[in-house]
Design an enzyme around this catalytic site. Structure first.
Site, mmCIF file in Angstrom:
data_model
loop_
_atom_site.group_PDB
_atom_site.id
_atom_site.type_symbol
_atom_site.label_atom_id
_atom_site.label_comp_id
_atom_site.label_asym_id
_atom_site.label_seq_id
_atom_site.Cartn_x
_atom_site.Cartn_y
_atom_site.Cartn_z
ATOM 1 N N ASP A 1 1.038 -7.780 2.158
ATOM 2 C CA ASP A 1 1.180 -6.334 1.951
ATOM 3 C C ASP A 1 2.653 -5.942 1.884
ATOM 4 O O ASP A 1 3.216 -5.390 2.830
ATOM 5 C CB ASP A 1 0.465 -5.597 3.092
ATOM 6 C CG ASP A 1 0.236 -4.128 2.779
ATOM 7 O OD1 ASP A 1 0.831 -3.624 1.813
ATOM 8 O OD2 ASP A 1 -0.530 -3.473 3.514
ATOM 9 N N SER B 1 3.937 2.197 8.420
ATOM 10 C CA SER B 1 3.659 1.246 7.350
ATOM 11 C C SER B 1 4.950 0.938 6.603
ATOM 12 O O SER B 1 5.616 1.837 6.111
ATOM 13 C CB SER B 1 2.637 1.824 6.367
ATOM 14 O OG SER B 1 1.377 1.897 6.961
ATOM 15 N N HIS C 1 0.815 -1.214 0.000
ATOM 16 C CA HIS C 1 0.000 0.000 0.000
ATOM 17 C C HIS C 1 0.849 1.264 0.000
ATOM 18 O O HIS C 1 0.387 2.325 -0.399
ATOM 19 C CB HIS C 1 -1.032 -0.008 1.137
ATOM 20 C CG HIS C 1 -0.513 0.252 2.503
ATOM 21 N ND1 HIS C 1 -0.353 -0.738 3.445
ATOM 22 C CD2 HIS C 1 -0.137 1.394 3.115
ATOM 23 C CE1 HIS C 1 0.088 -0.207 4.582
ATOM 24 N NE2 HIS C 1 0.229 1.083 4.394
#
Length: 759
Positions: free
Chosen positions: A221, A659, A85
């Protein structure tokens, strides 16, 4: 998480010794924690091996990626790992209907195949320094909030300029503890960052919005970039002459996996937390702010989704925009539920009551801190009166896509309006605007945007009192829409049709025709510009009250945090996240989110297959992945049970910006990549919840499996330093959780005898 969020000692007064997993700590201060908790939990590195200015250390492998995510060096050839992402915008920008990398994935077979990304950078921390005294020396208690802010800005710039002078580094000074401490950060920034690999969204976004923030999770991810430098080793813009960056340190990759109780440390660049927020702030969020933001975002998202589901080209164009907004939308929903369910408001009230009692117990303290809580109350009273119309004026306008785009034409309009317009300047401006327009229209669909505009205008009109509505409706009454009377859906449609039929911005051909022969007044009188100006006028009406309130809040926040630390001198406090490098540590572990519910600490590929739903785009499983699963062809990436672990949990304290951060074991090897938090603790940016808060990470073995077995990109595996057979299987002490604990020897003997007697 493309998690650019705007987004505690529990709660602000919890000591480190209470919950070792809470806190986002500056690496500069790691020695304060080393003997106290880190070694007990299983860290085998020295402080110097984690943060050092003079020698290579873990910090040199940690990357601030674009200022919105974290990445990490995993080879000596500049190979960087981060989240899928985090790369979503890059993947989308290179995707077309013919080459849909979002759907199919992308893998560069050679370095020549790697894709450049304009504007994306990789920033490495060179050093940090406590400059609190240098900043404090130019401040005094007689300064107003404005004077204090100006003095801080001036000395901060001076210190940053001095640190960067004569180097190719950049530097800044940031405040900590709400303006009670200040630190200087020096960075080296590389601007040639190329996309190397990314799995298809059916792996990298498996579960989509449904599983976002949820556990159990089965999302791969991750994605990969490569950082490049000039031949002389310095940062440079994209060039074919550039060579792969040689990091001072890269993370070895562990194949040993994780078990419950294993030490886990995360390093990265968390974006923003607000753990010293008071009960007044909680009340405003719950009663007004969050609900307004959620409704506005939901209106845009639900409208776009219809067009994205109907057409592949539109899906590609809006994929990145949708994912980013959707992430924040769901986050706010979860935060609201968490704040209510965990009764954070009352917890904050209890802290403020203790603070108030402490202040009133000493006349000298009353002189310094006596006005803190009353000033909070007054400031939030002012905010409460304008919160809803301010939020709508600011956020609705921002989510109207043409509003932002039309703002790029202000300089051209001003130049055209001059008495004697400079033709050469106009030519340069129009050429630049054409280039920007090419980029804008690549990810723009007029039909979808028109529907969003209509929906947002209707929402704005129906949710805001007439006195607080913008003059948008009056300004555009030529479209058949005015303030008088109750409006119908047909009225909103008629207004929108007028705007899009008469603007030059919604259509590329129309805009380029204007730029080929620009005329004065066209931009100024454009209905999009008129509407934006009307909303801006409303926004500006509330800026004054907002600034006044936040001026009071800045002073109250600084004094409140200063007082808390003075009130609890034996506690170790950590500052709010502010996009500077932090480390957080804890252990791998499960949790119980509700009565009679317990979640295991890891998921496997079995769960991916159990969730498969060919009719739902969020749960489609690629055919090749199913083949590998059915053959149990996991290679060296399976665990000791023969399972392929996909994701795992740890109790590390992270937020947006983390992230892509590496999860590192006690030996300094990467074991996973952090990508999300859990739904039950969505209020964690305001109040850390030790029993519930968990970090969700991709197991590094699943990442390697996808690269190697699924994508056939084994050449990337060959770059890495793989580690196997180095697990430390000493069981953690059940009393203190330390793996080298001697103090609990008697307790363990007693427990052992008790077990024998029961038998």
């Amino acid at each position: 998480m493309l998690k650019r969020l705007l987004i505690v000692a529990v709660l602000m007064a919890t000591s480190l010794s209470s919950f070792a997993d809470e806190g986002m700590w500056l690496p500069l201060h790691i020695e304060r924690l080393y003997n106290r908790d880190l070694q007990k939990l299983g860290l085998q590195l020295t402080p110097e091996e984690i943060y050092s200015v003079n020698h290579s250390s873990l910090k040199d492998a940690i990357v601030s990626l674009g200022g919105f995510c974290t990445g990490e060096m995993i080879s000596d050839q500049g190979l960087m790992l981060t989240n899928h992402h985090c790369a979503f915008g890059s993947i989308q920008s290179h995707s077309t209907v013919d080459h849909d990398y979002l759907q199919d994935g992308f893998w560069a077979k050679t370095k020549d195949d790697e894709l450049p990304n304009e504007g994306l950078y990789a920033r490495f921390l060179v050093r940090m320094e406590d400059v609190t005294k240098k900043v404090s020396d130019v401040l005094n208690d007689k300064m107003t909030a404005q004077e204090r802010g100006a003095a801080i800005a001036k000395i901060s710039k001076q210190l940053a300029d001095e640190a960067a002078e004569g180097t190719h580094y950049d530097a800044n000074v940031k405040p900590f503890f709400n303006g009670n401490e200040f630190y200087l950060f020096v960075y080296e920034t590389f601007r040639d960052v190329r996309l190397v690999g990314a799995p298809p969204s059916s792996i990298g976004k498996f579960g989509g919005d449904t599983d976002n923030w949820m556990w159990p999770r089965h999302t791969g991810d991750f994605s990969m970039f490569r950082v490049y430098m000039a031949p002389d080793g310095k940062p440079a813009k994209f060039s074919k002459e550039n060579i792969p960056y040689r990091p001072k340190h890269h993370l070895p990759v562990s194949l040993d996996g994780v078990r419950e109780g294993d030490f886990a440390m995360i390093m990265g660049f968390p974006g923003s937390t607000d753990r010293y927020l008071t009960s007044f702030g909680i009340d405003l969020a719950l009663s007004k702010s969050n609900e307004a933001m959620i409704k506005i975002m939901d209106t845009r998202l639900s409208t776009l989704k219809k067009f994205m589901n109907a057409e592949q080209a539109v899906r590609i164009k809006y994929a990145s925009k949708y994912a980013s907004l959707s992430n924040y939308w769901k986050y706010l929903i979860g935060q609201t539920k968490g704040l209510k369910r965990l009764n954070v408001y009352q917890q904050k009230l209890d802290i403020e009551k203790n603070f108030d009692n402490w202040v009133k117990a000493d006349p000298n303290r009353e002189k310094i801190y006596g006005d803190v809580l009353p000033d909070y109350e007054a400031a939030y009273k002012g905010l409460d009166a304008v919160e809803i119309p301010f939020r709508y004026a600011a956020f609705v306008s921002r989510l109207m896509e043409l509003n932002g785009f039309s703002g790029k034409f202000a300089r051209l309009q001003a130049t055209l309006a001059e008495e004697k317009p400079d033709e050469e300047k106009i030519a340069k401006l129009t050429a630049s605007l054409k280039a920007q327009a090419e980029e804008f229209y690549k990810n723009y669909d007029e039909r979808a945007d028109k529907a969003v505009y209509e929906a947002l205008v209707k929402l704005y009109y129906t949710k805001i009192d007439a006195k607080d509505r913008p003059a948008l409706f009056e300004a555009l009454k030529a479209g058949g829409f005015s303030e008088e009377g109750k409006k119908t859906n047909e009225d909103f449609k008629k207004l929108t049709n007028y705007v899009y039929d008469n603007t030059i911005f919604a259509n590329k051909d129309k805009l380029f025709a204007f730029l080929d022969a620009p005329k004065a007044g066209v931009i100024e009188n454009d209905p999009v510009v008129k509407g934006k100006e009307a909303m801006t006028a409303v926004y500006m009406r509330f800026v004054g009250p907002y600034r006044e309130a936040y001026g009071k809040l800045n002073t109250s926040n600084r004094l409140f945090v200063k007082g808390l630390r003075e009130m609890n001198p034996d506690k170790l406090y950590y500052p709010n996240a502010n996009s500077t490098m932090r480390f957080t540590y804890g252990t791998v572990g499960s949790y119980s989110p509700a009565d009679a519910v317990h979640y295991n600490y890891y998921t496997t590929l079995n769960g991916v297959m159990q969730k498969e739903d060919a009719t739902n785009p969020e749960f489609v499983v690629p055919a090749k992945l199913k083949q590998l699963y059915e053959a149990k062809d996991y290679g060296q990436y399976a665990d000791e049970k023969g399972e392929l672990v996909v994701a795992f949990l740890s109790n590390n304290d992270i937020t947006g910006g983390n992230s892509g951060s590496p999860v590192i074991n006690g030996k300094g090897h990467i074991i996973g990549t952090a990508f999300d938090g859990n739904w039950e603790a969505m209020s964690g940016d305001i109040a850390f919840e030790p029993e519930l808060q968990r970090t969700i990470s991709v197991d590094i073995r699943y990442t390697l499996f996808i690269i190697d077995k699924y994508a056939g990109a084994g050449h990337l595996i060959e770059e890495m330093t793989l580690i196997k057979g180095q697990r430390d299987d000493k069981k953690a002490c059940e009393f203190c959780k330390g793996k080298k604990c001697k103090k609990c020897k008697k307790k363990r003997k007693k427990a052992k005898k008790s077990k024998k007697s029961k038998k």
